[in-house]
Design a protein around this motif. Structure first.
Motif, PDB file in Angstrom:
ATOM      1  N   TYR A 248       0.814  -1.209   0.000  1.00  0.00           N
ATOM      2  CA  TYR A 248       0.000   0.000   0.000  1.00  0.00           C
ATOM      3  C   TYR A 248       0.855   1.269   0.000  1.00  0.00           C
ATOM      4  O   TYR A 248       0.413   2.313  -0.458  1.00  0.00           O
ATOM      5  CB  TYR A 248      -0.969  -0.005   1.183  1.00  0.00           C
ATOM      6  CG  TYR A 248      -1.949  -1.150   1.101  1.00  0.00           C
ATOM      7  CD1 TYR A 248      -2.984  -1.128   0.166  1.00  0.00           C
ATOM      8  CD2 TYR A 248      -1.830  -2.265   1.915  1.00  0.00           C
ATOM      9  CE1 TYR A 248      -3.869  -2.185   0.061  1.00  0.00           C
ATOM     10  CE2 TYR A 248      -2.717  -3.325   1.818  1.00  0.00           C
ATOM     11  CZ  TYR A 248      -3.727  -3.279   0.889  1.00  0.00           C
ATOM     12  OH  TYR A 248      -4.608  -4.323   0.786  1.00  0.00           O
TER      13      TYR A 248
ATOM     14  N   VAL B 298      -6.630   1.930  -7.625  1.00  0.00           N
ATOM     15  CA  VAL B 298      -6.845   0.633  -6.989  1.00  0.00           C
ATOM     16  C   VAL B 298      -8.333   0.306  -6.887  1.00  0.00           C
ATOM     17  O   VAL B 298      -9.187   1.188  -6.969  1.00  0.00           O
ATOM     18  CB  VAL B 298      -6.216   0.572  -5.571  1.00  0.00           C
ATOM     19  CG1 VAL B 298      -4.706   0.688  -5.625  1.00  0.00           C
ATOM     20  CG2 VAL B 298      -6.810   1.620  -4.649  1.00  0.00           C
ATOM     21  N   SER B 299      -8.576  -0.966  -6.689  1.00  0.00           N
ATOM     22  CA  SER B 299      -9.908  -1.481  -6.401  1.00  0.00           C
ATOM     23  C   SER B 299      -9.826  -2.164  -5.052  1.00  0.00           C
ATOM     24  O   SER B 299      -8.903  -2.942  -4.801  1.00  0.00           O
ATOM     25  CB  SER B 299     -10.317  -2.477  -7.483  1.00  0.00           C
ATOM     26  OG  SER B 299     -11.528  -3.097  -7.151  1.00  0.00           O
ATOM     27  N   VAL B 300     -10.784  -1.861  -4.170  1.00  0.00           N
ATOM     28  CA  VAL B 300     -10.799  -2.434  -2.825  1.00  0.00           C
ATOM     29  C   VAL B 300     -12.171  -3.046  -2.582  1.00  0.00           C
ATOM     30  O   VAL B 300     -13.200  -2.389  -2.793  1.00  0.00           O
ATOM     31  CB  VAL B 300     -10.504  -1.353  -1.749  1.00  0.00           C
ATOM     32  CG1 VAL B 300     -10.600  -1.941  -0.357  1.00  0.00           C
ATOM     33  CG2 VAL B 300      -9.144  -0.713  -1.975  1.00  0.00           C
ATOM     34  N   ARG B 301     -12.189  -4.299  -2.143  1.00  0.00           N
ATOM     35  CA  ARG B 301     -13.440  -4.984  -1.798  1.00  0.00           C
ATOM     36  C   ARG B 301     -13.387  -5.312  -0.306  1.00  0.00           C
ATOM     37  O   ARG B 301     -12.404  -5.870   0.176  1.00  0.00           O
ATOM     38  CB  ARG B 301     -13.621  -6.266  -2.601  1.00  0.00           C
ATOM     39  CG  ARG B 301     -14.923  -6.983  -2.253  1.00  0.00           C
ATOM     40  CD  ARG B 301     -15.142  -8.251  -3.036  1.00  0.00           C
ATOM     41  NE  ARG B 301     -14.998  -8.018  -4.460  1.00  0.00           N
ATOM     42  CZ  ARG B 301     -14.474  -8.919  -5.292  1.00  0.00           C
ATOM     43  NH1 ARG B 301     -14.042 -10.070  -4.855  1.00  0.00           N
ATOM     44  NH2 ARG B 301     -14.368  -8.644  -6.572  1.00  0.00           N
TER      45      ARG B 301
ATOM     46  N   ASN C  19     -17.570  -2.359  -2.583  1.00  0.00           N
ATOM     47  CA  ASN C  19     -16.537  -2.181  -3.606  1.00  0.00           C
ATOM     48  C   ASN C  19     -16.221  -0.705  -3.794  1.00  0.00           C
ATOM     49  O   ASN C  19     -17.127   0.106  -3.972  1.00  0.00           O
ATOM     50  CB  ASN C  19     -16.989  -2.792  -4.933  1.00  0.00           C
ATOM     51  CG  ASN C  19     -17.191  -4.278  -4.818  1.00  0.00           C
ATOM     52  OD1 ASN C  19     -16.281  -5.000  -4.441  1.00  0.00           O
ATOM     53  ND2 ASN C  19     -18.393  -4.748  -5.123  1.00  0.00           N
TER      54      ASN C  19
ATOM     55  N   HIS D  79     -13.287   2.143  -5.665  1.00  0.00           N
ATOM     56  CA  HIS D  79     -12.229   2.392  -6.636  1.00  0.00           C
ATOM     57  C   HIS D  79     -11.706   3.795  -6.382  1.00  0.00           C
ATOM     58  O   HIS D  79     -12.467   4.685  -6.015  1.00  0.00           O
ATOM     59  CB  HIS D  79     -12.757   2.302  -8.075  1.00  0.00           C
ATOM     60  CG  HIS D  79     -13.362   0.989  -8.393  1.00  0.00           C
ATOM     61  ND1 HIS D  79     -12.625  -0.087  -8.826  1.00  0.00           N
ATOM     62  CD2 HIS D  79     -14.637   0.562  -8.321  1.00  0.00           C
ATOM     63  CE1 HIS D  79     -13.427  -1.107  -9.014  1.00  0.00           C
ATOM     64  NE2 HIS D  79     -14.661  -0.742  -8.715  1.00  0.00           N
TER      65      HIS D  79
ATOM     66  N   LEU E 103      -4.811   5.288  -4.573  1.00  0.00           N
ATOM     67  CA  LEU E 103      -4.239   4.861  -3.303  1.00  0.00           C
ATOM     68  C   LEU E 103      -3.410   5.993  -2.708  1.00  0.00           C
ATOM     69  O   LEU E 103      -2.492   6.508  -3.346  1.00  0.00           O
ATOM     70  CB  LEU E 103      -3.374   3.616  -3.517  1.00  0.00           C
ATOM     71  CG  LEU E 103      -2.698   3.024  -2.294  1.00  0.00           C
ATOM     72  CD1 LEU E 103      -3.729   2.575  -1.256  1.00  0.00           C
ATOM     73  CD2 LEU E 103      -1.823   1.846  -2.705  1.00  0.00           C
TER      74      LEU E 103
ATOM     75  N   ILE F 292      -6.074   1.332   5.243  1.00  0.00           N
ATOM     76  CA  ILE F 292      -5.751   1.688   3.863  1.00  0.00           C
ATOM     77  C   ILE F 292      -6.514   2.976   3.563  1.00  0.00           C
ATOM     78  O   ILE F 292      -7.692   3.090   3.915  1.00  0.00           O
ATOM     79  CB  ILE F 292      -6.224   0.586   2.899  1.00  0.00           C
ATOM     80  CG1 ILE F 292      -5.523  -0.722   3.209  1.00  0.00           C
ATOM     81  CG2 ILE F 292      -6.014   1.001   1.461  1.00  0.00           C
ATOM     82  CD1 ILE F 292      -6.214  -1.909   2.591  1.00  0.00           C
TER      83      ILE F 292
ATOM     84  N   VAL G 230     -10.531  -5.792   4.635  1.00  0.00           N
ATOM     85  CA  VAL G 230     -10.368  -5.841   3.181  1.00  0.00           C
ATOM     86  C   VAL G 230     -10.288  -7.299   2.729  1.00  0.00           C
ATOM     87  O   VAL G 230      -9.379  -8.027   3.112  1.00  0.00           O
ATOM     88  CB  VAL G 230      -9.098  -5.075   2.743  1.00  0.00           C
ATOM     89  CG1 VAL G 230      -8.858  -5.234   1.246  1.00  0.00           C
ATOM     90  CG2 VAL G 230      -9.218  -3.603   3.120  1.00  0.00           C
TER      91      VAL G 230
ATOM     92  N   LYS H 247     -10.236  -8.123  -0.582  1.00  0.00           N
ATOM     93  CA  LYS H 247      -9.403  -8.147  -1.784  1.00  0.00           C
ATOM     94  C   LYS H 247      -9.060  -6.715  -2.172  1.00  0.00           C
ATOM     95  O   LYS H 247      -9.924  -5.834  -2.142  1.00  0.00           O
ATOM     96  CB  LYS H 247     -10.156  -8.822  -2.928  1.00  0.00           C
ATOM     97  CG  LYS H 247      -9.377  -8.948  -4.202  1.00  0.00           C
ATOM     98  CD  LYS H 247     -10.190  -9.649  -5.273  1.00  0.00           C
ATOM     99  CE  LYS H 247      -9.393  -9.750  -6.553  1.00  0.00           C
ATOM    100  NZ  LYS H 247     -10.171 -10.340  -7.628  1.00  0.00           N
ATOM    101  N   ALA H 248      -7.804  -6.504  -2.521  1.00  0.00           N
ATOM    102  CA  ALA H 248      -7.375  -5.201  -3.040  1.00  0.00           C
ATOM    103  C   ALA H 248      -6.382  -5.464  -4.158  1.00  0.00           C
ATOM    104  O   ALA H 248      -5.569  -6.386  -4.072  1.00  0.00           O
ATOM    105  CB  ALA H 248      -6.730  -4.362  -1.936  1.00  0.00           C
TER     106      ALA H 248
END
Length: 154
Positions: free
Chosen positions: A92, A100-103, A113, A115, A118, A126, A143, A145-146
């Motif tokens: 990070y 980035v995409s963060v789930r 979700n 976007h 970062l 994060i 998180v 998934k990122a």
């Protein structure tokens, strides 16, 4: 992280580091044809097909020697690609300024979700600037998934 994955990571990290190769991710999952051990590697300039082949043979020999995995498995060594997963706190910081995409595991204000750009990591969170230029913080342990989420122009 399971005990097997932790042991594999502990075995491979120093060997890869000596060769200036980063261990990005380790997965071990049951697939349609049996178990698949996935090893994702990266290095300055990127991982080539020849690198994958080289490390596949080397890693397979190390794992067979150590006997970590009792059942038959297929080994897949790959590069992280454009949509590189972000797994560690250092990722990070390293990829600050990237899209980035963060789930999340659980929704935050009805949304899972996100976007954006970062901004890095603060403590255990994060931080991104979302698509509306709002600063958002997510606890790392929330998180699921990122990954990098570059805009690819054709």
């Amino acid at each position: 992280m399971s005990e097997i994955l932790r042991r594999i990571e502990e075995l491979l990290t120093p060997i890869l580091s000596q060769a200036s190769v980063e261990l990005v991710d380790v997965t071990y999952e049951k697939g349609p044809g049996g178990f698949v051990l996935g090893i994702t590697l990266d290095k300055q300039g990127g991982i080539t097909l020849d690198d994958c082949e080289h490390w596949s043979h080397k890693i397979e020999g190390l794992l067979d020697k150590e006997g970590f995995l009792s059942q038959h498995y297929s080994l897949e060594v790959s590069s992280p690609g454009l949509y590189r997963p972000l797994k560690r706190a250092g990722d990070y910081e390293r990829f600050k300024g990237q899209r980035v995409s963060v789930r999340l595991y659980a929704a935050q204000n009805g949304q899972k979700n996100f976007h954006g750009t970062l901004l890095g990591i603060r403590g255990e969170k994060i931080v991104i600037s979302d698509e509306n230029s709002l600063e958002r913080e997510f606890p790392i342990d929330q998180v699921s998934k990122a990954n990098l989420d570059p805009v690819v122009e054709i």
